[in-house]
Design a protein around this motif. Structure first.
Motif, PDB file in Angstrom:
ATOM      1  N   CYS A  13       0.937  -1.181  -0.115  1.00 25.91           N
ATOM      2  CA  CYS A  13       0.093  -0.068  -0.140  1.00 25.91           C
ATOM      3  C   CYS A  13       0.981   1.278   0.101  1.00 25.91           C
ATOM      4  O   CYS A  13       0.693   2.133  -0.694  1.00 25.91           O
ATOM      5  N   ALA A  14       1.872   1.181   0.721  1.00 24.58           N
ATOM      6  CA  ALA A  14       2.825   2.497   0.674  1.00 24.58           C
ATOM      7  C   ALA A  14       3.489   2.636  -0.553  1.00 24.58           C
ATOM      8  O   ALA A  14       3.562   3.812  -1.047  1.00 24.58           O
ATOM      9  N   VAL A  15       3.827   1.580  -1.221  1.00 23.99           N
ATOM     10  CA  VAL A  15       4.454   1.712  -2.558  1.00 23.99           C
ATOM     11  C   VAL A  15       3.561   2.062  -3.559  1.00 23.99           C
ATOM     12  O   VAL A  15       3.658   3.151  -4.607  1.00 23.99           O
ATOM     13  N   TYR A  16       2.291   1.760  -3.414  1.00 26.73           N
ATOM     14  CA  TYR A  16       1.123   2.341  -4.341  1.00 26.73           C
ATOM     15  C   TYR A  16       0.997   3.768  -4.324  1.00 26.73           C
ATOM     16  O   TYR A  16       0.764   4.641  -5.094  1.00 26.73           O
ATOM     17  N   ALA A  17       0.889   4.168  -2.745  1.00 26.93           N
ATOM     18  CA  ALA A  17       0.248   5.462  -2.581  1.00 26.93           C
ATOM     19  C   ALA A  17       1.716   6.431  -3.029  1.00 26.93           C
ATOM     20  O   ALA A  17       1.435   7.464  -3.582  1.00 26.93           O
ATOM     21  N   LEU A  18       2.890   5.998  -2.840  1.00 28.16           N
ATOM     22  CA  LEU A  18       4.050   6.966  -3.318  1.00 28.16           C
ATOM     23  C   LEU A  18       3.948   6.770  -4.919  1.00 28.16           C
ATOM     24  O   LEU A  18       4.281   7.784  -5.366  1.00 28.16           O
ATOM     25  N   TRP A  19       3.658   5.872  -5.535  1.00 26.50           N
ATOM     26  CA  TRP A  19       3.561   5.727  -6.945  1.00 26.50           C
ATOM     27  C   TRP A  19       2.476   6.723  -7.630  1.00 26.50           C
ATOM     28  O   TRP A  19       2.781   7.300  -8.528  1.00 26.50           O
ATOM     29  N   SER A  20       1.407   6.714  -6.828  1.00 25.43           N
ATOM     30  CA  SER A  20       0.475   7.487  -7.456  1.00 25.43           C
ATOM     31  C   SER A  20       0.465   9.047  -7.105  1.00 25.43           C
ATOM     32  O   SER A  20      -0.020   9.727  -7.996  1.00 25.43           O
ATOM     33  N   LEU A  21       1.181   9.097  -6.149  1.00 23.69           N
ATOM     34  CA  LEU A  21       1.291  10.454  -5.391  1.00 23.69           C
ATOM     35  C   LEU A  21       2.578  11.008  -6.154  1.00 23.69           C
ATOM     36  O   LEU A  21       2.869  12.381  -5.986  1.00 23.69           O
ATOM     37  N   MET A  22       3.458  10.424  -6.754  1.00 23.37           N
ATOM     38  CA  MET A  22       4.770  10.979  -7.197  1.00 23.37           C
ATOM     39  C   MET A  22       4.462  11.807  -8.420  1.00 23.37           C
ATOM     40  O   MET A  22       3.790  11.373  -9.443  1.00 23.37           O
ATOM     41  N   ARG A  27       8.175  10.188 -11.761  1.00 26.71           N
ATOM     42  CA  ARG A  27       7.828   8.703 -12.228  1.00 26.71           C
ATOM     43  C   ARG A  27       8.228   8.156 -13.692  1.00 26.71           C
ATOM     44  O   ARG A  27       8.445   6.845 -13.409  1.00 26.71           O
TER      45      ARG A  27
END
Length: 90
Positions: A13-22, A27
């Motif tokens: 979930c942390a990786v997904y949040a970082l990828w989405s908000l980057m 990116r």
């Protein structure tokens, strides 16, 4: 075992949040670098996502108008005119 599953879920979930908000400026090069990683990039499970992220933006980048090609218009086709009324501010 339960702690391992919960820990893995939190990390994903942390990786997904970082990828989405980057920002896209970060990116895009990261996706290009991840495409070159063996087993992850070329034929890996995330190859399609990484290829789309590494590619330059198309149109406005919303994945709407470029997702499917538009049907060709006939020369004699009627085109409706839409009139939008301005709302009155009070």
């Amino acid at each position: 075992m339960q702690h391992l599953v919960v820990g893995l879920l939190v990390v994903l979930c942390a990786v997904y949040a970082l990828w989405s908000l980057m920002p896209v400026a970060l990116r895009r090069p990261l996706a290009g670098w991840l495409l070159r990683v063996p087993g992850l990039g070329q034929a890996g499970p995330l190859a399609g996502v990484l290829r789309r992220a590494a590619a330059g933006p198309t149109a406005c980048g919303c994945d709407g108008c470029d997702a499917k090609p538009a049907a060709p218009m006939r020369a004699d086709a009627a085109v409706p005119i839409r009139i939008h009324r301005k709302s009155v501010r009070r």
